[in-house]
Design a protein around this motif. Structure first.
Motif, mmCIF file in Angstrom:
data_model
loop_
_atom_site.group_PDB
_atom_site.id
_atom_site.type_symbol
_atom_site.label_atom_id
_atom_site.label_comp_id
_atom_site.label_asym_id
_atom_site.label_seq_id
_atom_site.Cartn_x
_atom_site.Cartn_y
_atom_site.Cartn_z
ATOM 1 N N HIS A 33 -10.131 -4.053 10.710
ATOM 2 C CA HIS A 33 -10.581 -5.109 9.799
ATOM 3 C C HIS A 33 -9.599 -5.267 8.632
ATOM 4 C CE1 HIS A 33 -13.337 -7.699 7.649
ATOM 5 N NE2 HIS A 33 -13.208 -6.931 6.587
ATOM 6 N N GLN A 34 -9.153 -4.156 8.077
ATOM 7 C CA GLN A 34 -8.186 -4.204 6.982
ATOM 8 C C GLN A 34 -6.870 -4.842 7.445
ATOM 9 O OE1 GLN A 34 -8.429 -3.581 3.778
ATOM 10 N NE2 GLN A 34 -10.590 -3.069 3.956
ATOM 11 N N ALA A 35 -6.440 -4.492 8.639
ATOM 12 C CA ALA A 35 -5.198 -5.075 9.177
ATOM 13 C C ALA A 35 -5.364 -6.581 9.354
ATOM 14 C CB ALA A 35 -4.847 -4.413 10.508
ATOM 15 N N LYS A 36 -6.525 -6.993 9.821
ATOM 16 C CA LYS A 36 -6.793 -8.424 10.001
ATOM 17 C C LYS A 36 -6.748 -9.144 8.664
ATOM 18 C CE LYS A 36 -10.711 -11.352 11.012
ATOM 19 N NZ LYS A 36 -12.115 -11.352 11.368
ATOM 20 N N GLU A 37 -7.387 -8.583 7.647
ATOM 21 C CA GLU A 37 -7.397 -9.208 6.324
ATOM 22 C C GLU A 37 -5.987 -9.269 5.728
ATOM 23 O OE1 GLU A 37 -9.954 -10.792 4.841
ATOM 24 O OE2 GLU A 37 -10.956 -10.424 6.741
ATOM 25 N N THR A 38 -5.222 -8.203 5.918
ATOM 26 C CA THR A 38 -3.846 -8.178 5.415
ATOM 27 C C THR A 38 -3.009 -9.254 6.095
ATOM 28 O OG1 THR A 38 -4.022 -5.805 5.006
ATOM 29 C CG2 THR A 38 -1.805 -6.721 5.137
ATOM 30 N N THR A 39 -3.191 -9.395 7.404
ATOM 31 C CA THR A 39 -2.463 -10.416 8.151
ATOM 32 C C THR A 39 -2.845 -11.812 7.683
ATOM 33 O OG1 THR A 39 -2.414 -8.946 10.057
ATOM 34 C CG2 THR A 39 -1.943 -11.248 10.474
ATOM 35 N N LYS A 40 -4.141 -12.025 7.464
ATOM 36 C CA LYS A 40 -4.601 -13.329 6.968
ATOM 37 C C LYS A 40 -3.981 -13.635 5.608
ATOM 38 C CE LYS A 40 -9.183 -14.163 8.887
ATOM 39 N NZ LYS A 40 -10.607 -14.235 8.524
ATOM 40 N N ALA A 42 -1.235 -12.457 4.325
ATOM 41 C CA ALA A 42 0.196 -12.712 4.496
ATOM 42 C C ALA A 42 0.420 -14.129 5.035
ATOM 43 C CB ALA A 42 0.809 -11.682 5.436
ATOM 44 N N GLY A 43 -0.416 -14.545 5.969
ATOM 45 C CA GLY A 43 -0.307 -15.898 6.507
ATOM 46 C C GLY A 43 -0.549 -16.954 5.449
ATOM 47 N N ARG A 44 -1.555 -16.713 4.594
ATOM 48 C CA ARG A 44 -1.825 -17.668 3.516
ATOM 49 C C ARG A 44 -0.654 -17.732 2.548
ATOM 50 N NH1 ARG A 44 -7.140 -15.410 4.008
ATOM 51 N NH2 ARG A 44 -6.671 -13.926 2.358
ATOM 52 N N LYS A 45 -0.054 -16.587 2.252
ATOM 53 C CA LYS A 45 1.087 -16.569 1.337
ATOM 54 C C LYS A 45 2.272 -17.316 1.941
ATOM 55 C CE LYS A 45 3.986 -13.693 -1.518
ATOM 56 N NZ LYS A 45 4.263 -12.381 -2.047
ATOM 57 N N VAL A 46 2.523 -17.100 3.215
ATOM 58 C CA VAL A 46 3.612 -17.815 3.889
ATOM 59 C C VAL A 46 3.352 -19.313 3.834
ATOM 60 C CG1 VAL A 46 4.651 -18.258 6.155
ATOM 61 C CG2 VAL A 46 4.319 -15.911 5.379
ATOM 62 N N GLY A 47 2.097 -19.708 4.043
ATOM 63 C CA GLY A 47 1.740 -21.128 3.973
ATOM 64 C C GLY A 47 1.998 -21.719 2.604
ATOM 65 N N ARG A 48 1.621 -20.964 1.578
ATOM 66 C CA ARG A 48 1.847 -21.440 0.204
ATOM 67 C C ARG A 48 3.338 -21.579 -0.082
ATOM 68 N NH1 ARG A 48 -2.133 -17.626 -0.970
ATOM 69 N NH2 ARG A 48 -0.578 -16.186 -1.783
#
Length: 94
Positions: A33-40, A42-48
């Motif tokens: 779950h923590q890995a999933k949240e971290t990945t999410k 990171a994805g949001r940051k890349v999007g920004r």
């Protein structure tokens, strides 16, 4: 009696193994779950960051377009002034 004690000890040990297995399973689920949240995140940051880069590119393109337009306008104004000056000279020479 001896068999009953051994059987009880075996039962307690197997219960301990099951509890240990459940604890390990819960820890693995939490880590996933923590890995999933971290990945999410990171994805949001890349999007920004991609949005920011896109905005900068758009702004640069707009500025370039405006610079070209300004340069063209200046060149046309200069040519117009020179034509008017030449017309005045031509009118004076008549």
């Amino acid at each position: 009696m001896k068999k009953l004690t051994i059987l009880t000890a075996m039962l307690l040990m197997s219960t301990g193994v099951v509890v240990f297995g459940q604890d390990t399973k819960e820890k693995a689920k939490e880590a996933a779950h923590q890995a999933k949240e971290t990945t999410k995140a990171a994805g949001r940051k890349v999007g920004r960051e991609a949005d920011k880069a896109g905005d900068k590119i758009s702004k640069a393109a707009k500025n370039t377009k405006e610079d070209v337009k300004d340069g063209t306008d200046k060149a046309l104004d200069k040519a117009d002034r020179k034509m008017k000056k030449a017309e005045r000279k031509l009118d004076k020479s008549k």
